[in-house]
Enzyme design. Structure first.
Site, PDB file in Angstrom:
ATOM      1  N   CYS B 114       0.880  -1.168   0.000  1.00  0.00           N
ATOM      2  CA  CYS B 114       0.000   0.000   0.000  1.00  0.00           C
ATOM      3  C   CYS B 114       0.918   1.218   0.000  1.00  0.00           C
ATOM      4  O   CYS B 114       1.507   1.547   1.026  1.00  0.00           O
ATOM      5  CB  CYS B 114      -0.911  -0.005   1.221  1.00  0.00           C
ATOM      6  SG  CYS B 114      -1.877   1.512   1.367  1.00  0.00           S
ATOM      7  N   CYS B 117      -0.731   4.294   2.226  1.00  0.00           N
ATOM      8  CA  CYS B 117      -0.828   4.204   3.691  1.00  0.00           C
ATOM      9  C   CYS B 117      -0.356   2.837   4.132  1.00  0.00           C
ATOM     10  O   CYS B 117       0.837   2.544   4.017  1.00  0.00           O
ATOM     11  CB  CYS B 117      -2.219   4.587   4.199  1.00  0.00           C
ATOM     12  SG  CYS B 117      -3.633   3.864   3.350  1.00  0.00           S
ATOM     13  N   SER B 118      -1.269   1.990   4.589  1.00  0.00           N
ATOM     14  CA  SER B 118      -0.815   0.699   5.114  1.00  0.00           C
ATOM     15  C   SER B 118      -1.897  -0.361   4.981  1.00  0.00           C
ATOM     16  O   SER B 118      -2.016  -1.238   5.839  1.00  0.00           O
ATOM     17  CB  SER B 118      -0.413   0.852   6.575  1.00  0.00           C
ATOM     18  OG  SER B 118      -1.493   1.422   7.300  1.00  0.00           O
ATOM     19  N   CYS B 119      -2.713  -0.279   3.933  1.00  0.00           N
ATOM     20  CA  CYS B 119      -3.842  -1.200   3.764  1.00  0.00           C
ATOM     21  C   CYS B 119      -3.357  -2.649   3.715  1.00  0.00           C
ATOM     22  O   CYS B 119      -2.387  -2.965   3.024  1.00  0.00           O
ATOM     23  CB  CYS B 119      -4.611  -0.852   2.500  1.00  0.00           C
ATOM     24  SG  CYS B 119      -5.310   0.796   2.567  1.00  0.00           S
TER      25      CYS B 119
END
Lengths: 224, 210
Positions: B114, B117-119
């Site tokens: 991602c 962000c940090s999906c």
């Protein structure tokens, strides 16, 4: 046009440092930061897109020097004040000025399991009319930007702006972050997985034929 | 807005600058304030932490992968509609509302990132590890995935194409790694034990049987 969080393809970073057997939370406060953020989110005063945008709007130097959960905390504090859930004076002193009218919405321990299991699906119509079938060649918006709100939230990464790819999957119609992050409603649009050739993105790919995909909304795209 | 207690050398009006600079104290301050206002219940925080420390983690994803290896019908259903299949197993939830499973083959290796962000598919893999959220991984996985994989000790054959999935929406990807050789006689539990977290992100391979 992009903000500091939009990191795909940036140069200058060192090696990734995998740690195959680390703890779920490196520090006890990381766990508390995640839990406070989720519990505060359950008050229903913002949505996920708004919170992502709050993290993206951190001052760039803060974004880079903050660790992951420090970003979460900073954005949570900013959001709590922006939405009027707490006031700046309360943050400064650490002392509550009375109970909140939102206290009736407090997430109880018993409600945690059901709330996490329920999630927050973004699909609004599985059978959304998608005029572009799988295989359609599409070009992404250039520059990557929120076309509704200047400087607003978008999920088109800068490294994919103005690139041509091909529709690989259709996902039905999903909430549009560019609208939802700014209180302009869900404005659902067809969502696609678009696949790009690495050579089209980087000029010289690591290996010919490697590919990158991204999940992109209809209004980010135009047919070639 | 005063923030002379803070170490910023710039002038801006982000309310978070009002909190104590030490992050552990910052969390404590927020938790205390929100509790005083009746907005959070510390017991609910404990329940959230317990969920992700002890209940939801990569063992969920490993179970899905092992069943896909063992049962052709399950695998077919999983690749066709993973959300429905994992929901039946109880693996639906926050950050896993829309799941797509992508299958590794000798021709194509899949890897998930991602960049924005940090999906990450929480109900199947839990909270993402630090490296997945790192600037280096987010920046480099899309541009030089082979160099990144080498840092994980993984070198793919030249004939294998890489497809990197950048999770830019609410679709969450789980990689279905190839079943290791020499596992024909193993039962479901033994297969599950071979599936590593990184093999389901695409930065590793399953273990080989002892």
């Amino acid at each position: 046009m992009s903000r500091i969080h939009d990191m795909g393809g940036r140069l200058g970073y060192g090696p990734v440092q995998p740690q195959p057997s680390e703890a779920v939370f490196e520090q006890p406060w990381h766990a508390r930061a995640l839990a406070v953020t989720l519990a505060a989110g359950a008050l229903g005063q913002w949505n996920l897109d708004m919170m992502r945008h709050a993290r993206e709007c951190l001052w760039p130097a803060d974004y880079m020097r903050f660790g992951y959960y420090e970003k979460w905390l900073a954005a949570l504090a900013d959001m709590l004040v922006a939405q009027g859930v707490v006031c700046a004076q309360e943050l400064r002193t650490g002392q509550a000025m009375g109970e909140s009218p939102l206290a009736t919405r407090r997430l109880s321990a018993a409600a945690v399991g059901p709330a996490l299991a329920r999630g927050a699906p973004s699909l609004r119509s599985a059978k959304a009319a998608s005029p572009w079938p799988v295989g359609t060649r599409v070009r992404t918006l250039l520059p990557a930007r929120n076309t509704r709100v200047a400087g607003g939230h978008t999920r088109l990464p800068a490294y994919l702006a103005g690139k041509t790819g091909r529709i690989l999957m259709q996902h039905g119609s999903h909430v549009l972050p560019d609208s939802h992050a700014h209180g302009q409603g869900e404005a659902p649009e067809p969502l696609y997985t678009v696949v790009f050739d690495a050579a089209d993105l980087w000029g010289q790919p690591e290996r010919a034929g490697d590919e990158i995909t991204a999940d992109l909304w209809h209004s980010y795209l135009a047919p070639e | 807005m005063p923030h002379d207690h803070h170490d910023h050398d710039h002038d801006h009006d982000h309310p978070h600058a009002l909190l104590p600079p030490d992050p552990a104290l910052r969390v404590k301050a927020l938790e205390t304030l929100l509790s005083q206002k009746g907005l959070i219940d510390p017991a609910a925080l404990d329940a959230i932490i317990d969920t992700y420390e002890n209940k939801i983690g990569p063992k969920n994803g490993a179970h899905v992968v092992a069943r896909a290896w063992a049962e052709p019908d399950f695998k077919q259903a999983l690749l066709a509609d993973a959300t429905a299949v994992v929901a039946e197993l109880g693996f639906y939830g926050r950050q896993g509302e829309h799941i797509v499973v992508v299958e590794n083959t000798p021709q194509c290796h899949n890897m998930v990132v991602c960049t924005l962000c940090s999906c990450y598919p929480w109900p199947l893999l839990g909270i993402p590890p630090a490296w997945y959220k790192s600037d280096a991984y987010r920046a480099r996985a899309v541009r030089e995935p082979r160099k990144v994989l080498a840092e994980f000790g993984l070198k793919l054959p030249e004939e294998t194409r890489i497809r990197v999935w950048d999770s830019t929406a609410e679709i969450r990807y789980l990689v279905l790694p190839m079943r290791p050789a020499g596992t024909e006689g193993l039962d479901l539990q033994a297969l599950t034990d071979l599936v590593t977290r990184d093999s389901m992100v695409g930065t590793g391979l399953p273990q080989s049987p002892a």
